[in-house]
Design an enzyme around this catalytic site. Structure first.
Site, PDB file in Angstrom:
ATOM      1  CE1 TYR A  22     -17.282   0.088  -2.030  1.00  0.00           C
ATOM      2  CE2 TYR A  22     -17.865  -1.746  -3.474  1.00  0.00           C
ATOM      3  CZ  TYR A  22     -18.125  -0.481  -2.979  1.00  0.00           C
ATOM      4  OH  TYR A  22     -19.231   0.200  -3.403  1.00  0.00           O
ATOM      5  CB  ILE A  44       5.716  -5.361   7.054  1.00  0.00           C
ATOM      6  CG1 ILE A  44       6.191  -6.803   6.816  1.00  0.00           C
ATOM      7  CG2 ILE A  44       5.712  -4.586   5.729  1.00  0.00           C
ATOM      8  CD1 ILE A  44       5.289  -7.606   5.905  1.00  0.00           C
ATOM      9  NE  ARG A  73      -3.800   1.837   3.971  1.00  0.00           N
ATOM     10  CZ  ARG A  73      -3.701   2.981   3.288  1.00  0.00           C
ATOM     11  NH1 ARG A  73      -4.545   3.214   2.292  1.00  0.00           N
ATOM     12  NH2 ARG A  73      -2.798   3.878   3.600  1.00  0.00           N
ATOM     13  CE  LYS A 105       2.016  -4.152   7.022  1.00  0.00           C
ATOM     14  NZ  LYS A 105       2.163  -3.301   5.816  1.00  0.00           N
ATOM     15  CE1 TYR A 134      -1.454  -4.575   6.245  1.00  0.00           C
ATOM     16  CE2 TYR A 134      -1.393  -4.169   3.880  1.00  0.00           C
ATOM     17  CZ  TYR A 134      -1.341  -3.704   5.178  1.00  0.00           C
ATOM     18  OH  TYR A 134      -1.179  -2.359   5.413  1.00  0.00           O
ATOM     19  CB  THR A 170      -0.912   0.007   1.239  1.00  0.00           C
ATOM     20  OG1 THR A 170      -1.658  -1.200   1.288  1.00  0.00           O
ATOM     21  CG2 THR A 170      -1.861   1.189   1.210  1.00  0.00           C
ATOM     22  CB  THR A 171       3.925   2.103   1.922  1.00  0.00           C
ATOM     23  OG1 THR A 171       3.297   1.770   3.172  1.00  0.00           O
ATOM     24  CG2 THR A 171       4.837   3.300   2.148  1.00  0.00           C
TER      25      THR A 171
END
Length: 291
Positions: free
Chosen positions: A109, A206, A140, A164, A135, A46-47
């Site tokens: 979503y 992470i 998010r 994660k 993850y 994402t980063t």
């Protein structure tokens, strides 16, 4: 998967002023991480603003990192989404030779049930030629992978080797650590609670802030893994104010400000993300000056 115990960093994607991928800055960033002691690199998370990269740009980022790393550190590749069938197809077509594992975010979503999450990751694990790290980031995805579901995955899907965990909930993290097999990697996805998670039995992080202060953050993690809590907390409290700052207006706007201050990249983000406000940039820059 001892290679993934310790500090992984979720690399940004640097952009030029025309918003093309800044290959030179990415190479510089990778070298900086390696020279300052991080344990592995996470590519296209994402980063990295991966949601706004084209397929060709993703290939460029991957090729640049692989070439610059040159086998020195393990690499983890982000391959996640909310279309299970499309991910299965992508995993079947991807060249993962240079990667140690795949990091795959829980479907966003769609808001699947726990059973849906379990079946999604069973399909991903079956399709992946490399081990999979879950993850969990409810902020998010709008859904939480519950500890019981992670434990079910850990005990029934051998190709899933860790998670994660970025729910920001220390109680959930401890419950998770207590349930899963000892060899299953519970990896912090929240920089601020990385150290307490490690001291509770987690296997590392992470990190976002880790690429800003790789030497100090990696040392904190190592000390935590060695059980040297007093020494580790000294570094934690030194770094902690910057963690609050870099996430104050979202990620990666904060970390890009910090890295730009350190002359590792330009402070450019792609819409819909924008630079941090001038006030926040000033606070981050002042912290770097004083660090």
């Amino acid at each position: 998967m001892d290679a993934l115990i310790g500090t992984g960093v979720a690399l940004i994607t640097p952009f030029n002023n025309d918003f093309s991928v800044d290959v030179a800055a990415l190479e510089k960033l990778v070298e900086d991480q390696i020279q300052n002691g991080v344990d592995y690199l996470v590519v296209l998370g994402t980063t990295a603003e991966s949601a706004t990269l084209t397929a060709e740009e993703k290939e460029l980022v991957i090729a640049t990192i692989i070439a610059k790393n040159n086998g020195r550190l393990p690499l983890v590749l982000g391959i996640g989404g909310n279309n299970t069938m499309a991910l299965v197809e992508e995993l079947g077509e991807s060249d993962l030779e240079d990667f140690t594992a795949v990091l795959s975010v829980s479907p966003f979503y769609n808001k699947p049930t726990q059973e849906g999450i379990y079946q999604h990751f069973r399909a991903i694990a079956d399709a992946s030629p490399k081990p999979v790290i879950l993850y969990n980031v409810p902020g998010r995805t709008s859904s939480n992978i519950l500890p019981e579901t992670v434990n079910r995955i850990a005990r029934n899907i051998p190709n899933v080797i860790g998670i994660k965990e970025a729910a920001g909930d220390m109680v959930q993290a401890m419950q998770l650590i207590s349930l899963v097999p000892e060899e299953f990697l519970v990896i912090s996805g929240d920089d601020m609670i990385t150290l307490p998670m490690i001291l509770a039995g987690g296997k590392g992080v992470i990190s976002v802030i880790g690429q800003g202060f790789p030497k100090e953050f990696s040392e904190m993690v190592r000390l935590g893994l060695e059980g040297k809590s007093k020494e580790a907390y000294k570094l934690h409290y030194k770094i902690a104010p910057s963690i609050s700052l870099i996430f104050a207006e979202g990620n990666p706007s904060g970390i890009k400000t910090l890295l730009a201050k350190k002359e590792l990249c330009k402070n450019n983000l792609r819409l819909p993300l924008v630079r941090a406000t001038d006030a926040l940039q000033n606070k981050i820059e002042d912290f770097v000056d004083a660090f």
